[in-house]
Design an enzyme around this catalytic site. Structure first.
Site, PDB file in Angstrom:
ATOM      1  N   GLY A  44       0.849  -1.189   0.000  1.00  0.00           N
ATOM      2  CA  GLY A  44       0.000   0.000   0.000  1.00  0.00           C
ATOM      3  C   GLY A  44       0.879   1.231   0.000  1.00  0.00           C
ATOM      4  CB  CYS A  71       5.277  -4.297   0.055  1.00  0.00           C
ATOM      5  SG  CYS A  71       6.040  -2.671  -0.081  1.00  0.00           S
ATOM      6  CE1 TYR A  72       1.437   0.919   5.572  1.00  0.00           C
ATOM      7  CE2 TYR A  72      -0.043  -0.941   5.925  1.00  0.00           C
ATOM      8  CZ  TYR A  72       0.390   0.335   6.259  1.00  0.00           C
ATOM      9  OH  TYR A  72      -0.240   1.020   7.277  1.00  0.00           O
ATOM     10  CG  HIS A 160       5.717  -5.509  -4.737  1.00  0.00           C
ATOM     11  ND1 HIS A 160       4.438  -5.300  -4.269  1.00  0.00           N
ATOM     12  CD2 HIS A 160       6.451  -4.471  -4.283  1.00  0.00           C
ATOM     13  CE1 HIS A 160       4.398  -4.173  -3.574  1.00  0.00           C
ATOM     14  NE2 HIS A 160       5.609  -3.649  -3.568  1.00  0.00           N
ATOM     15  CD  GLU A 162       2.540  -7.953  -5.606  1.00  0.00           C
ATOM     16  OE1 GLU A 162       3.277  -8.751  -4.990  1.00  0.00           O
ATOM     17  OE2 GLU A 162       2.326  -6.798  -5.215  1.00  0.00           O
ATOM     18  CG  ASP A 218     -17.866  -7.973 -19.708  1.00  0.00           C
ATOM     19  OD1 ASP A 218     -16.986  -8.805 -19.981  1.00  0.00           O
ATOM     20  OD2 ASP A 218     -17.634  -6.791 -19.398  1.00  0.00           O
ATOM     21  CE  LYS A 360     -13.552  -7.650 -20.968  1.00  0.00           C
ATOM     22  NZ  LYS A 360     -14.740  -6.784 -20.930  1.00  0.00           N
TER      23      LYS A 360
END
Ligand code: XMP
Length: 504
Positions: A44, A71-72, A160, A162, A218, A360
């Site tokens: 964050g 991280c945070y 990170h 990710e 969608d 998505k």
């Protein structure tokens, strides 16, 4: 507030493990009730050192649920459990070398043996681990770049995992989820389809549902999923505004009626839309006219479907996250606007939103699994007002026809170059200026086509696509040779911002 929170949620799902994002303010009691198999605390933008820094209900650490802080999130663990976080003057941004300092680490041992490249973005750093924890890695400006307590089932990394730039980042998340938290990866598109159809059956019961198809992915996937659940008690409405791309309406009808066997009301309202747009040149007025007429036509059609209590919508998880509502709240009376045509507040339907837990790319996978063709599953976004906002100046049947024929060439050439999936959007715009040209020995004085092709990850920003010159030449030659009304093709090289993707 983490920039990468959605990305973390997606990475977890890529391991075939279902994940949801919740705010850091969630109480320990709510966590206990939801009973997750593991918790990841995201990064964050704040500092844990400021007064009103985002924190976590301290009791969450005592629930015995495996936790990974990133991280945070790692700094918060250190600080809340009695360690120390300090402002490091330099911080670390971008590519950083991580050194594993404890070869017995249960986290690092599974992923990074001694040294690896990781992506960092922090100004504070952990300088002391809490009691019962060990530091297991460091980096040039982070004395504790990883920490863990096996007995408390809490791990943390300063970097990170990710992001794609981190070596073994995806593996680190997988090791935490499957190795340390011992989660069975059973969340697959098959299981999503099974559980969704079950939930839709329970919700709709013997009722009837309607779904507005826009031609986009969608609404198409939402309709296919609901059809799988309730069969012919679903009726789809496709409002043909006459402002669709060439062949689009025929394709929607063919896909849904013929291939999927879904009852489809195809409302051909082209004349009504074009009549309403006659003489109008202002972009916002066009949008308003198209939007309002769309609602009127949809309502008129919906009123002919007896006993329909449910309205299917293709709301996706990012919309749910942004609106701050819960992913699992499956129904709500319609209050806000419809995401495609802008339906009004007073439609008294119960919403069915079978995609509200999905990103998505997952929606596309479900669509493919349900047998929808690639042309629908991989369709580029198309604005609600359609070609109406790609015809600068007045929208007339003749000008729609010119743009449809030009745009079809763009679509064909982009597809032939294999770029449809790589580009966010590629399309033609018809300008209302004229220029002089020469064809054969004749002087021409005609309108130009503007070619627009952009790349984007999130629509908020976009860059003009660096299309190959030969491809540009093919598109230009074909449009000028095959569309007699056009004598010039120009390429839009404006990014967003300052431009927008559409021209109006
Ligand atoms: P802009 O032009 O604002 O477009 O950069 C961002 C994205 O939104 C689409 N777009 C619209 N979609 N109704 C819609 O449903 C609209 O009025 C509208 N205007 C733009 C556009 O195609 C792009 O993907």
């Amino acid at each position: 507030g983490a920039q990468y929170a959605q990305l973390i949620a997606r990475r977890v799902r890529e391991h075939n493990i279902y994940s949801e994002l919740v705010p850091h303010t969630i109480s320990a009691a709510s966590v206990k009730e939801a009973n997750p198999a593991a918790i990841i605390l995201s990064g964050g933008p704040a500092s844990v050192l400021i007064d009103d820094a985002p924190t976590l209900d301290q009791e969450i650490y005592n629930l015995g649920i495996p936790i990974l802080g990133i991280c945070y999130g790692a700094q918060l663990i250190a600080q809340q459990l009695g360690g120390k976080v300090e402002r490091e003057s330099q911080g670390e941004y971008g590519r950083t070398t991580l050194n594993v300092t404890d070869s017995g680490s249960s986290m690092m041992g599974g992923v990074c043996e001694s040294e690896c490249t990781v992506w960092m973005s922090h100004f504070d750093c952990i300088t002391e681990v809490p009691e019962g924890f060990i530091g297991t890695a460091s980096s040039p400006n982070a004395p504790v770049a990883a920490l863990e307590s096996d007995s408390r089932k809490i791990w943390g990394v300063q970097y990170h995992p990710e992001v794609a730039h981190t070596d073994q980042g995806f593996e680190l998340l997988g090791h935490f989820l499957k190795g340390l938290a011992e989660i069975q990866p059973s969340w697959t598109m098959d299981s999503v389809i099974d559980s969704s159809t079950q939930a839709i059956k329970e919700l709709v019961g013997d009722g009837r549902a309607i779904c507005g198809l826009s031609g986009g992915v969608d609404s198409a996937v939402a309709a296919a999923l609901v059809h799988k659940a309730i069969g012919d008690r679903l009726v789809c409405i496709y409002v043909d505004t006459g402002l669709m791309r060439a062949g689009e309406s025929e394709q929607v009808v063919a896909t849904f009626e013929k291939h999927q066997g879904i009852e489809l009301i195809h409302v051909n309202a082209a004349e009504r839309f074009l009549t309403a747009l006659a003489g109008v040149t202002d972009p916002e007025t066009k949008r308003k006219i198209i939007g309002e007429l769309f609602i009127r036509v949809f309502e008129e059609t919906a009123a002919t479907i007896e006993e329909a209590q449910f309205l299917v919508q293709g709301t996706l998880y990012p919309d749910v996250i942004e609106s701050g509502t819960s992913a699992t709240g499956k129904t709500a009376k319609i209050k806000s606007h419809h995401n495609v045509g802008g339906l009004p507040d007073d439609l008294s339907f119960t919403l069915v939103e079978p995609l509200r837990n999905l990103f998505k790319d997952e929606v596309r996978a479900v669509g493919t699994e349900l047998g929808l063709p690639d042309e629908i599953v991989w369709r580029q976004p198309f604005p609600g007002p359609g070609l109406g906002v790609r015809i600068i100046g007045e929208v007339t049947p003749e000008r729609v026809d010119v743009l449809q024929r030009s745009d079809l060439i763009v679509q064909e050439e982009i597809a032939a170059a294999g770029l449809t999936r790589d580009l966010w959007q590629a399309f033609a715009v018809l300008a209302d200026i004229k220029s002089v040209g020469v064809m054969g020995d004749e002087r021409t004085y005609a309108h130009p086509i503007i070619l627009r092709a952009v790349t984007s990850d999130d629509v908020m920003t976009a860059d003009w696509a660096r299309l190959d010159y030969d491809l540009l030449e093919r598109i230009s030659n074909r449009i000028i040779n095959e569309v007699a009304e056009i004598n010039r093709v120009v390429y839009d090289i404006t990014s967003k911002p300052p431009g927008t993707i559409e021209w109006e």
